[in-house]
Write a protein that holds these residues in place. Structure first.
Motif, short mmCIF file in Angstrom:
data_model
loop_
_atom_site.label_atom_id
_atom_site.label_comp_id
_atom_site.label_asym_id
_atom_site.label_seq_id
_atom_site.Cartn_x
_atom_site.Cartn_y
_atom_site.Cartn_z
N LEU A 24 -50.66 -28.40 -48.16
CA LEU A 24 -49.36 -28.19 -48.79
C LEU A 24 -48.70 -27.10 -47.96
O LEU A 24 -49.27 -26.02 -47.76
N LEU A 25 -47.53 -27.39 -47.43
CA LEU A 25 -46.81 -26.47 -46.57
C LEU A 25 -45.57 -25.98 -47.31
O LEU A 25 -44.72 -26.79 -47.70
N ILE A 26 -45.48 -24.68 -47.52
CA ILE A 26 -44.30 -24.12 -48.17
C ILE A 26 -43.21 -24.04 -47.11
O ILE A 26 -43.32 -23.30 -46.14
N ILE A 27 -42.15 -24.85 -47.30
CA ILE A 27 -41.11 -24.94 -46.28
C ILE A 27 -39.87 -24.11 -46.59
O ILE A 27 -39.09 -23.84 -45.69
N SER A 28 -39.71 -23.67 -47.82
CA SER A 28 -38.63 -22.74 -48.13
C SER A 28 -39.00 -21.93 -49.37
O SER A 28 -39.82 -22.35 -50.17
N GLY A 29 -38.39 -20.78 -49.49
CA GLY A 29 -38.69 -19.87 -50.58
C GLY A 29 -39.32 -18.60 -50.04
O GLY A 29 -39.54 -18.47 -48.84
N PRO A 30 -39.60 -17.65 -50.92
CA PRO A 30 -40.14 -16.36 -50.49
C PRO A 30 -41.44 -16.45 -49.68
O PRO A 30 -41.70 -15.59 -48.85
N GLU A 31 -42.24 -17.47 -49.89
CA GLU A 31 -43.50 -17.60 -49.16
C GLU A 31 -43.43 -18.70 -48.09
O GLU A 31 -44.44 -19.29 -47.72
N ALA A 32 -42.23 -18.98 -47.56
CA ALA A 32 -42.04 -20.01 -46.54
C ALA A 32 -42.98 -19.78 -45.37
O ALA A 32 -43.19 -18.65 -44.94
N GLY A 33 -43.56 -20.88 -44.89
CA GLY A 33 -44.50 -20.82 -43.78
C GLY A 33 -45.95 -20.77 -44.20
O GLY A 33 -46.85 -21.01 -43.39
N LYS A 34 -46.22 -20.48 -45.46
CA LYS A 34 -47.60 -20.43 -45.96
C LYS A 34 -48.17 -21.84 -45.97
O LYS A 34 -47.51 -22.79 -46.40
N VAL A 35 -49.39 -21.99 -45.47
CA VAL A 35 -50.08 -23.28 -45.44
C VAL A 35 -51.25 -23.21 -46.42
O VAL A 35 -52.08 -22.30 -46.36
N GLY A 83 -40.01 -26.65 -64.76
CA GLY A 83 -40.04 -27.99 -64.20
C GLY A 83 -40.52 -28.09 -62.76
O GLY A 83 -40.62 -27.11 -62.03
N THR A 84 -40.81 -29.34 -62.39
CA THR A 84 -41.21 -29.73 -61.05
C THR A 84 -40.21 -30.79 -60.62
O THR A 84 -39.91 -31.70 -61.40
N PHE A 85 -39.70 -30.69 -59.39
CA PHE A 85 -38.59 -31.53 -58.96
C PHE A 85 -38.90 -32.26 -57.66
O PHE A 85 -39.48 -31.70 -56.74
N ARG A 90 -36.00 -33.78 -62.11
CA ARG A 90 -37.17 -33.23 -62.80
C ARG A 90 -38.14 -34.37 -63.10
O ARG A 90 -37.73 -35.41 -63.62
N ILE A 91 -39.40 -34.15 -62.78
CA ILE A 91 -40.39 -35.22 -62.93
C ILE A 91 -41.54 -34.77 -63.84
O ILE A 91 -41.75 -33.58 -64.05
N THR A 92 -42.27 -35.75 -64.36
CA THR A 92 -43.54 -35.46 -65.00
C THR A 92 -44.67 -35.93 -64.09
O THR A 92 -45.66 -35.24 -63.92
N THR A 93 -44.49 -37.10 -63.48
CA THR A 93 -45.44 -37.64 -62.51
C THR A 93 -44.66 -38.41 -61.46
O THR A 93 -43.74 -39.16 -61.80
N ARG A 94 -45.04 -38.23 -60.19
CA ARG A 94 -44.32 -38.93 -59.12
C ARG A 94 -45.24 -39.08 -57.92
O ARG A 94 -45.92 -38.14 -57.53
N PRO A 95 -45.28 -40.28 -57.30
CA PRO A 95 -46.05 -40.45 -56.06
C PRO A 95 -45.42 -39.65 -54.92
O PRO A 95 -44.19 -39.48 -54.88
N LEU A 96 -46.26 -39.16 -54.03
CA LEU A 96 -45.81 -38.44 -52.84
C LEU A 96 -46.40 -39.13 -51.62
O LEU A 96 -47.62 -39.28 -51.53
N ARG A 103 -40.20 -29.46 -55.30
CA ARG A 103 -39.83 -28.07 -55.56
C ARG A 103 -40.46 -27.59 -56.85
O ARG A 103 -40.40 -28.28 -57.88
N VAL A 104 -41.05 -26.41 -56.77
CA VAL A 104 -41.55 -25.69 -57.94
C VAL A 104 -40.99 -24.28 -57.83
O VAL A 104 -41.10 -23.64 -56.80
N GLY A 105 -40.32 -23.82 -58.88
CA GLY A 105 -39.69 -22.50 -58.82
C GLY A 105 -38.70 -22.44 -57.68
O GLY A 105 -37.91 -23.35 -57.47
N SER A 106 -38.77 -21.37 -56.90
CA SER A 106 -37.85 -21.21 -55.77
C SER A 106 -38.47 -21.67 -54.45
O SER A 106 -37.96 -21.34 -53.38
N HIS A 107 -39.56 -22.44 -54.53
CA HIS A 107 -40.27 -22.90 -53.34
C HIS A 107 -40.17 -24.42 -53.18
O HIS A 107 -40.40 -25.16 -54.14
N GLU A 108 -39.85 -24.84 -51.95
CA GLU A 108 -39.93 -26.26 -51.61
C GLU A 108 -41.22 -26.44 -50.81
O GLU A 108 -41.51 -25.66 -49.89
#
Length: 118
Positions: A24-35, A83-85, A90-96, A103-108
């Motif tokens: 899971l790669l955080i691509i935006s938000g305060p922890e962007a770049g975290k793997v 929520g999770t987007f 906003r989703i409850t369950t979704r294939p990826l 997106r969760v919180g301020s992180h994509e």
């Protein structure tokens, strides 16, 4: 009296394909770049008590889970407050699919699968 366990709970969870690397790669938000390296087929994301801790006050303690199945996954919201987007929905369950974003919180975050030697 002995406890009866349904057969589906006795079955072992499938293993990850060891020739692949799952992250899971955080691509935006305060922890962007975290793997966040995925080492098992089911991982949780949240502020505490999860496989992946993300420092974000907009996340619930146990916010979402990602269930890996081959080169794809299923994203589940765990009843989070904010929520999770996926695609701003906003989703409850979704294939990826591989490289699918959510997106969760301020992180994509992106779910990424590569060959282990890449």
């Amino acid at each position: 009296m002995p406890m009866v366990v349904a057969p589906e709970f006795l079955a072992a969870r499938p293993e990850l394909d060891r020739s692949k690397k799952y992250v899971l790669l955080i691509i935006s938000g305060p922890e962007a770049g975290k793997v966040l390296n995925i080492e098992k087929t089911l991982v949780t994301i949240g502020r505490s008590g999860c496989d992946f801790i993300v420092d974000d006050p907009e996340l619930s303690r146990r916010h979402a889970k990602v269930e890996v199945n081959g080169s794809s996954a299923t994203l589940h919201d765990l009843g989070s407050t904010n929520g999770t987007f996926v695609d701003e929905e906003r989703i409850t369950t979704r294939p990826l699919d591989n490289r699918g974003k959510f997106r969760v919180g301020s992180h994509e975050i992106a779910f990424v699968v590569t060959d282990r030697d890449e």
